[in-house]
Structures are given as structure tokens and as C-alpha cells.
Design an enzyme around this catalytic site. Sequence first.
Site, mmCIF file in Angstrom:
data_model
loop_
_atom_site.group_PDB
_atom_site.id
_atom_site.type_symbol
_atom_site.label_atom_id
_atom_site.label_comp_id
_atom_site.label_asym_id
_atom_site.label_seq_id
_atom_site.Cartn_x
_atom_site.Cartn_y
_atom_site.Cartn_z
ATOM 1 N N GLU A 1 7.718 -0.220 11.298
ATOM 2 C CA GLU A 1 6.536 -1.090 11.179
ATOM 3 C C GLU A 1 6.966 -2.494 10.762
ATOM 4 O O GLU A 1 7.901 -2.683 9.986
ATOM 5 C CB GLU A 1 5.523 -0.493 10.212
ATOM 6 C CG GLU A 1 6.014 -0.281 8.795
ATOM 7 C CD GLU A 1 5.403 -1.278 7.834
ATOM 8 O OE1 GLU A 1 4.783 -2.234 8.326
ATOM 9 O OE2 GLU A 1 5.562 -1.109 6.624
ATOM 10 N N CYS B 1 0.824 -1.211 0.000
ATOM 11 C CA CYS B 1 0.000 0.000 0.000
ATOM 12 C C CYS B 1 0.861 1.265 0.000
ATOM 13 O O CYS B 1 0.376 2.346 -0.340
ATOM 14 C CB CYS B 1 -0.937 0.004 1.202
ATOM 15 S SG CYS B 1 -0.097 -0.071 2.797
ATOM 16 N N GLY C 1 -8.533 -9.409 6.736
ATOM 17 C CA GLY C 1 -7.159 -9.867 6.536
ATOM 18 C C GLY C 1 -6.223 -9.404 7.638
ATOM 19 O O GLY C 1 -6.644 -9.046 8.744
#
Length: 632
Positions: free
Chosen positions: A308, A244, A387
Site C-alpha cells: 500500500e 490506523c 480526506g
Amino acid sequence: MLLQGTAMTILGMAGWGLVFSAMPLATSVSLFTSPAQTARSSITTLRPSVQQGMATHMRAVNDVDVIAESTTVSTSARTRAAAAAMVGEAVLTLSPIILAVAGLWAVFQRFSQPQAPQFAYATAATGSTAAPEKSWGIDMPTMFAAQTAVQGTSAAVEVAAPTLRAPAQRDPKLDAWTPENSQPVGKDYGEMSKQHIITVGVSVHSTPVEIREKLAVPKEEWGLAIDELVLQPHLQEAAVLSTCNRMEVYAVAPDYANGVRDVINWMTAHSGVSFEELRPYLFLKQDGEAVDHVLQVSAGLDSLIVGEGQILAQVKSVHQVGSEVKGFGQYLAALFNQAITAGKRVRSETSIATGAVSVSSAAAELAQLKLPTNNWKGVNVAIIGAGKMSKLLVKHLVSKDCLNITIVNRSLPRAQELQQEFPEANIKIELSDKLMDVVSTSDVIFVASSSTEILIQASDVVNMSAPPSLVGGVRRFFDISVPRNTSRDLNDLATAHVFNVDDLKEVVEMNKEARSQAAADALILLMEEKAQFEGWMASLQAVPTIKRLRGKAESIRLTELEKAKSKLGDEVSAKQLKILEDLSRGIMNKMLHAPMQALRSEGDTQTHVQTINVLGRVFGLSEEDETPRAGK
């Protein structure tokens, strides 16, 4: 009498055979209860009456035999016995004829009015009543018809395999363009291994989501993308990382400029974005910079949310997909393996992964910041998708006391797993056909699905009742899907507002300062991982030199040994020949020891390459030297 009875019995059996063979085929074929069973049930009810008639006849025959043997039976008894015998004779004579006629009629019906075999449960697909009770008896014709139907169904649902696209013709402007960074910063991998490592991509830092979503490649198509990339004339290896936040292509090519042009040519053909439109957003990296980039990506240093953890899993997926594709060669396999190791080290040896460090957590924080009360009490939340990103959303929302959550998904199992994993939350589950009903009753909607289409538009929301004043009368959408699943025209409504991935930068700035020291520590570790990779690349260059040096030395040894044997003649024993063999081999190994150690050295990469080149020139090595032979 006996012969006549036997003939009639055979005729009756033939009639029954015709009935049984024809009746199942004359009706709809089914694996479960079907009209055929109704026919068989009626036949079954017919059997007792016929059998009763047969039994009556046999009893009558027995009565006649008894009468013949008795001399004391009365005249009235003889009369009754004779009448019974006549009735039995009539039944025995007529019933086989009737059955034979019935069988012939059933066969005639079967061939004059054929019916296509079909499953009983197919009635459910056409909207009729529930399937009848299951029957465990299967006729042979039914079984064959079922097999035919199954094969037909399987053939109908086969999906055509994706086909490779041949390289598109290059845009003349792309051919005339000279990529920047044509000279590598630091080590030149072309000198080290005759190949350059190239990275071409776009990221969330400089590219709007409108461009990124056009370039996005679903994970299921990464392998196909690699196959298409290596069809380009100058690319030896390729890999694709599409998330993304980024879409990047890694490639190995002997020529940097043409390799970059090939990658961009594929990107424009894949996305439909022209070279002129794409060029301002592209970043290009070569050799050492390309290695630095992939290591930093894996470590989370290049992410929108520093540190992350989801990106490391995505880098692992690149290696996993690539290992099943021929175009993912030894250089990229080693590079991504090193990147995975680097990502693990950074997270285990620094504090960069502490706290909320994902796109999902940033979306949850941003949503809370946008609420007038800055808390989730009384707020109804919906999550579209079930998900990994949705799981992280639920995790962070629950940690912030957001407990009224509805999950909308295409299927139940994943959503039910989330429901079971977070029992402290009041999680409801709805299927996708209830999407708009859920949106209308929700105040905050997180969109994290894998759909490539727009799921929610302004026309879907405009007539919905306005959210309560608790949330400011605005229904907020947080779309972290790429491609986006919400339409931009939602922002034209007074009662709705959409936030996408690019809007998370507000939260990013809050986290960046807290992780700056951990990021600096991580860079030191990444330098060590880069040195290991470059050492491995240099060792590849040393392998042919080592083979040539040893091959040439072996050729010299064999040649000189043959000369010595010819001078000594035939008087040399096997023991003496072995001594000569060991002597020559020992001298060769001792002479090669120092050069081999220099070639296997893991010191400075540039010095290593120079050593390889110097030894090649000093010993006059060539490809022919790789195969040792005497008399050279």
C-alpha cells in the site's frame, strides 16, 4: 450689523460642531449602516431648513442695503423690506442659540448614557435580521471602537499552546523488567557509533484496535511527542509514526534496556494503558532489526495491505515533522531519509504496488463482498469525511460502478473537490449537521474522519427505518478511522453491523499470495539500502579518528619544522623556509594517504569499525590530537 452677524455665525458653527461630534458617539458604533446613520440622516434633513433660513436673512440684508441706496422706492416696498429684515434678524439670532443648546443636549446624552461599541454585523450572531446595507463612510470614533472590538475578539479566541509533560515516575514493575532482544542480531551499533537504534511499537498484526486507538497520536502532536520523549533520561533522539494500523516510537539511546523502558514509560503516560496491559502487544527491535523494520514499513511490506502506498507518505511526514523539532537528530534523520529512498525504489523497481493496495481499497472490496448481490447497483453509499482515505474510497468505489455516493464533511471545499474530480459519479454533499439524515437514507456507510470521538451510536440508529431487502435489511458500517468513530453497540441491533480495520484481514489474505514474489524482490533492494545506512553510521565513527590522525601528524610536522629552523639560524631565506614547509607537508600527506583511504573505505561495516579501532590504538590517538600544535 456685520459684527453681530459674524458672532452669530460663529455660535451657529459651534453648535453644529457639538452636534456632529456628539451624535455618532451617542449611538451604537458600527462599521456598516447603524443607528448613527439614522441620526445623521435626520440631521441632514434638518440642514436645508436652517440653510434656507440663513439664505432668507442674507437676502433681507441685501434688500435693506438696496432700499437705503434708492430714493425712488415706494413706501410699501420699504415696509416689506423692513419686515423681511426683522424676520431675518430673528432667524439669525435664534438659530445659533438653538443649535448650541441642541449640541449641549447631545453631549449630555453621550456622557450620561454611554453605550458599548459593537459591530453592526454582530446582530447576525444574536439571531436578528440581516445586516443592513454597507456604508463606505467611517467616522474616526467608529474606527477606533472597531479596532478595540477586533483586538478583544482576537484575544478571546486565542488557544493555549500545548505544554510538555515531564517524564512520569516509572512503574516499579517496568524498572524490574528486562527487555528481550537485549543482544542485537547482526551488527552492534553500540560498537559502531556508541548509540543504539530502538523501535518500540504495536501494529495491526498483533494488537486489537481497542489498544491502538488509545495509543494513537494525531499528526499535529508528533512534534510535541518527540519533545516529551527526549526529556526521558536515556533518550537522545526520538520519532513517532502513528497511523490506523500502527503506533511506533523510534529512538536513539546509548543503553538499549533503559532506552526501551523510557519509551514504554512515555507510552503508558500518554495513553493511560498500564504496563501490564500493554506489554503483551509490544514488539521491540534493536539496531539492524530496527533498521530492517522501518525500511519494510516504508516499502509497504509490513502493512495490512502489502505494498500500500499511503504508508510512504506517512513516513515522509515523520521526516517532515521531525526536521522542525530538535529531538529528531542526525541518526533518525538519516534513517528516515534512507527509508523514503527505499520506499520509492521498491515501488518503482518491483510490481508490489500494482492493483488495489490501500486500506480504503480493502474496505471497498470487503463491503462489496458483504453485499448479498456482490455489486453496487441500487445501493446508496455514504462516506463520512473528505480526506485522503475518503478520496481513495471514492476512487475505488467509482471503479466498481458504485455511483450513488453522499459525502458528509465539516466543511464544503474538500467535498466539492471530490465532486469535481469524479464527475461520472452522482456525488451529493452534506454538512456534518445532516449526518443522521444521511445515515438513515444510506445502506453502506464508510467512516473515514479525523474525529477522535464516537460519531454514531446504536441509539442514533435504532429508530431508523430498516434498509431495503436489496442489501439484506442490514445497514453496514465500515469504520476505517483510528480512533474509531462508531460504537460497538451498533452490532447489538438486528438491522446494523460494524466492520473496523481489523476485519479487513479477509481481503488481505486474497492479496498476499499475488504479491509474494514482488515482496521477495523488494527485500533484496532493502538489504542494499540498509548497507548504505550502516556505511554512513560507520563513517561517523571514522570522522573523529581522521581528525585525530591528521591533527597528530600535523603536530609532529610543526614540531620537527621548528627544530630544523632553530638549527639553521637566521641565515635561512623566506624561499628556503617555504621549501622546508612544502617538504614536511608532502612527507606527512604521503604517509597519511593509506590510513586515510582505509578510514574512508565503504566496504564491510564490521571490518571498517575494526580498522578504525586498530588505527586509533597503533597511533595512540586521543581527543587532544584533534587540535594540532607545535612542540607536542
